[in-house]
Scaffold this motif. Structure first.
Motif, PDB file in Angstrom:
ATOM      1  N   UNK A   1       8.084  20.920 -27.300  1.00 29.69           N
ATOM      2  CA  UNK A   1       8.485  20.423 -28.613  1.00 29.69           C
ATOM      3  C   UNK A   1       8.134  21.352 -29.728  1.00 29.69           C
ATOM      4  N   UNK A   2       8.685  21.014 -31.075  1.00 32.66           N
ATOM      5  CA  UNK A   2       8.375  22.039 -31.786  1.00 32.66           C
ATOM      6  C   UNK A   2       8.009  21.189 -33.169  1.00 32.66           C
ATOM      7  N   UNK A   3       7.041  20.883 -33.640  1.00 34.43           N
ATOM      8  CA  UNK A   3       5.717  21.394 -33.125  1.00 34.43           C
ATOM      9  C   UNK A   3       5.387  20.727 -31.790  1.00 34.43           C
ATOM     10  N   UNK A   4       4.306  21.392 -30.947  1.00 31.68           N
ATOM     11  CA  UNK A   4       4.006  20.883 -29.634  1.00 31.68           C
ATOM     12  C   UNK A   4       3.375  19.249 -29.922  1.00 31.68           C
ATOM     13  N   UNK A   5       3.553  18.757 -29.176  1.00 32.56           N
ATOM     14  CA  UNK A   5       2.881  17.093 -28.963  1.00 32.56           C
ATOM     15  C   UNK A   5       1.987  17.196 -27.861  1.00 32.56           C
ATOM     16  N   UNK A   6       0.743  16.512 -27.842  1.00 36.42           N
ATOM     17  CA  UNK A   6       0.078  16.182 -27.053  1.00 36.42           C
ATOM     18  C   UNK A   6      -0.090  14.538 -26.780  1.00 36.42           C
ATOM     19  N   UNK A   7       0.518  14.382 -25.484  1.00 36.95           N
ATOM     20  CA  UNK A   7       0.443  12.851 -25.321  1.00 36.95           C
ATOM     21  C   UNK A   7      -0.937  12.240 -25.073  1.00 36.95           C
ATOM     22  N   UNK A   8      -1.007  11.124 -25.620  1.00 39.20           N
ATOM     23  CA  UNK A   8      -2.337  10.233 -25.287  1.00 39.20           C
ATOM     24  C   UNK A   8      -2.220   9.157 -24.686  1.00 39.20           C
TER      25      UNK A   8
ATOM     26  N   UNK B   1       0.789  -1.122   0.065  1.00 36.42           N
ATOM     27  CA  UNK B   1       0.050   0.125   0.037  1.00 36.42           C
ATOM     28  C   UNK B   1       0.680   1.363   0.024  1.00 36.42           C
ATOM     29  N   UNK B   2       2.012   1.323   0.799  1.00 33.14           N
ATOM     30  CA  UNK B   2       2.878   2.472   0.895  1.00 33.14           C
ATOM     31  C   UNK B   2       3.422   2.674  -0.685  1.00 33.14           C
ATOM     32  N   UNK B   3       4.086   1.451  -1.244  1.00 32.03           N
ATOM     33  CA  UNK B   3       4.555   1.558  -2.398  1.00 32.03           C
ATOM     34  C   UNK B   3       3.835   2.115  -3.441  1.00 32.03           C
ATOM     35  N   UNK B   4       2.385   1.723  -3.588  1.00 32.26           N
ATOM     36  CA  UNK B   4       1.373   2.145  -4.189  1.00 32.26           C
ATOM     37  C   UNK B   4       1.041   3.684  -4.213  1.00 32.26           C
ATOM     38  N   UNK B   5       1.038   4.086  -2.904  1.00 33.57           N
ATOM     39  CA  UNK B   5       0.732   5.485  -2.766  1.00 33.57           C
ATOM     40  C   UNK B   5       1.948   6.209  -3.467  1.00 33.57           C
ATOM     41  N   UNK B   6       3.364   5.831  -3.249  1.00 36.22           N
ATOM     42  CA  UNK B   6       4.452   6.371  -3.824  1.00 36.22           C
ATOM     43  C   UNK B   6       4.536   6.430  -5.296  1.00 36.22           C
ATOM     44  N   UNK B   7       4.033   5.498  -5.974  1.00 36.82           N
ATOM     45  CA  UNK B   7       3.663   5.426  -7.427  1.00 36.82           C
ATOM     46  C   UNK B   7       2.693   6.198  -7.811  1.00 36.82           C
ATOM     47  N   UNK B   8       1.654   6.414  -7.171  1.00 39.56           N
ATOM     48  CA  UNK B   8       0.503   7.622  -7.753  1.00 39.56           C
ATOM     49  C   UNK B   8       1.260   8.673  -7.705  1.00 39.56           C
ATOM     50  N   UNK B   9       1.795   9.276  -6.738  1.00 38.05           N
ATOM     51  CA  UNK B   9       2.534  10.602  -6.606  1.00 38.05           C
ATOM     52  C   UNK B   9       3.667  10.732  -7.664  1.00 38.05           C
ATOM     53  N   UNK B  10       4.477   9.685  -7.721  1.00 37.13           N
ATOM     54  CA  UNK B  10       5.679   9.787  -8.714  1.00 37.13           C
ATOM     55  C   UNK B  10       5.264   9.879  -9.948  1.00 37.13           C
ATOM     56  N   UNK B  11       4.057   9.216 -10.601  1.00 39.85           N
ATOM     57  CA  UNK B  11       3.499   9.096 -11.931  1.00 39.85           C
ATOM     58  C   UNK B  11       2.771  10.137 -12.134  1.00 39.85           C
ATOM     59  N   UNK B  12       2.089  10.786 -11.246  1.00 38.11           N
ATOM     60  CA  UNK B  12       1.228  11.906 -11.179  1.00 38.11           C
ATOM     61  C   UNK B  12       2.119  13.072 -11.740  1.00 38.11           C
ATOM     62  N   UNK B  13       3.575  13.353 -11.091  1.00 30.57           N
ATOM     63  CA  UNK B  13       4.314  13.911 -11.247  1.00 30.57           C
ATOM     64  C   UNK B  13       5.125  13.882 -12.642  1.00 30.57           C
ATOM     65  N   UNK B  14       5.256  12.622 -12.943  1.00 31.08           N
ATOM     66  CA  UNK B  14       6.050  12.140 -14.304  1.00 31.08           C
ATOM     67  C   UNK B  14       5.199  12.625 -15.285  1.00 31.08           C
ATOM     68  N   UNK B  15       3.745  12.381 -15.350  1.00 30.74           N
ATOM     69  CA  UNK B  15       2.715  12.739 -16.299  1.00 30.74           C
ATOM     70  C   UNK B  15       2.987  14.523 -16.415  1.00 30.74           C
ATOM     71  N   UNK B  16       2.965  15.422 -15.414  1.00 34.45           N
ATOM     72  CA  UNK B  16       2.924  16.715 -15.420  1.00 34.45           C
ATOM     73  C   UNK B  16       4.116  16.968 -16.329  1.00 34.45           C
ATOM     74  N   UNK B  17       5.474  16.465 -15.984  1.00 32.97           N
ATOM     75  CA  UNK B  17       6.751  16.905 -16.534  1.00 32.97           C
ATOM     76  C   UNK B  17       6.755  16.339 -18.198  1.00 32.97           C
ATOM     77  N   UNK B  18       5.911  15.103 -18.327  1.00 34.33           N
ATOM     78  CA  UNK B  18       5.961  14.792 -19.729  1.00 34.33           C
ATOM     79  C   UNK B  18       4.973  15.806 -20.518  1.00 34.33           C
ATOM     80  N   UNK B  19       3.836  16.252 -19.904  1.00 34.41           N
ATOM     81  CA  UNK B  19       3.219  17.071 -20.634  1.00 34.41           C
ATOM     82  C   UNK B  19       3.890  18.795 -21.003  1.00 34.41           C
ATOM     83  N   UNK B  20       4.811  19.181 -19.970  1.00 37.42           N
ATOM     84  CA  UNK B  20       5.634  20.155 -20.056  1.00 37.42           C
ATOM     85  C   UNK B  20       6.759  19.889 -21.223  1.00 37.42           C
ATOM     86  N   UNK B  21       7.480  18.801 -21.292  1.00 40.80           N
ATOM     87  CA  UNK B  21       8.266  18.499 -22.189  1.00 40.80           C
ATOM     88  C   UNK B  21       7.691  18.215 -23.572  1.00 40.80           C
TER      89      UNK B  21
END
Length: 193
Positions: free
Chosen positions: A109-116, A85-105
């Motif tokens: 991009x030029x042209x901009x990319x929208x991850x699906x 359960x603790x690991x799962x909570x860490x993964x939810x936070x880490x992958x939510x953060x990763x998604x935000x970083x991916x969207x920014x990256x």
């Protein structure tokens, strides 16, 4: 007379079939297979372009994050072990953060990319399978699913980090390699306990 009629019908059928052939040059087979006829106007619609390597990477990374979040949400309710359960909570936070970083990256991009973030059939099947389990059985299946998913993600990140075509996504991949490596080590430790 009967043979003449059959021959005439056969020639007519072959002639009509020949009318449907594309006039594209032989070397341009992809355009002929991807283009389609508009039923209203009869005009040929343009072929849908293939996804770029950057778009494919962004979609794969987004789906990976989505899978990690969804499977970890299941673990928050179905897991028996406090460590899981603790690991799962860490993964939810880490992958939510990763998604935000991916969207920014991707936006940089030029042209901009929208991850699906569309899950693969394998990811969806794994989620469906996890949803049927509970307790210790869930814990074991979740740990295996996390180890497999993190290994595939790590391989994808390393490959794009080395050979990526979009600088902002390449930088994102490079930044995530040590983070995903740490997650993989954590889940391997989880599976042993």
């Amino acid at each position: 007379m009967k043979h003449t009629l059959v021959l005439a019908v056969s020639i007519a059928a072959l002639s009509l079939a020949g009318c449907k052939k594309s006039e594209a040059p032989e070397g341009n087979a992809t355009a002929t297979t991807a283009a389609s006829e508009d039923p209203m106007t009869g005009a040929m619609a343009p072929a849908t372009p293939a996804a770029t390597p950057g778009q494919t990477f962004a979609d794969t990374a987004a789906a990976s994050d989505q899978f990690e979040i969804e499977s970890s949400k299941l673990a928050a309710t179905k897991a028996q072990s406090a460590k899981v359960k603790t690991f799962a909570e860490q993964m939810i936070k880490a992958h939510t953060d990763s998604t935000a970083k991916l969207k920014t990256a991707a936006a940089n991009a030029s042209p901009a990319i929208t991850p699906a973030p569309k899950l693969t059939a394998m990811q969806q099947q794994t989620l469906d399978d996890l949803n049927t389990k509970s307790g210790a059985e869930f814990d074991a299946a979740y740990a295996k699913a996390q180890a497999d998913a993190h290994q595939m993600t790590l391989d994808t990140l390393k490959a794009y980090s080395a050979n990526g075509d979009v600088p902002s996504l390449k930088s994102f991949a490079t930044t995530l390699v040590p983070i995903v490596t740490a997650h993989l080590n954590m889940v391997k430790g989880l599976a042993k306990s």
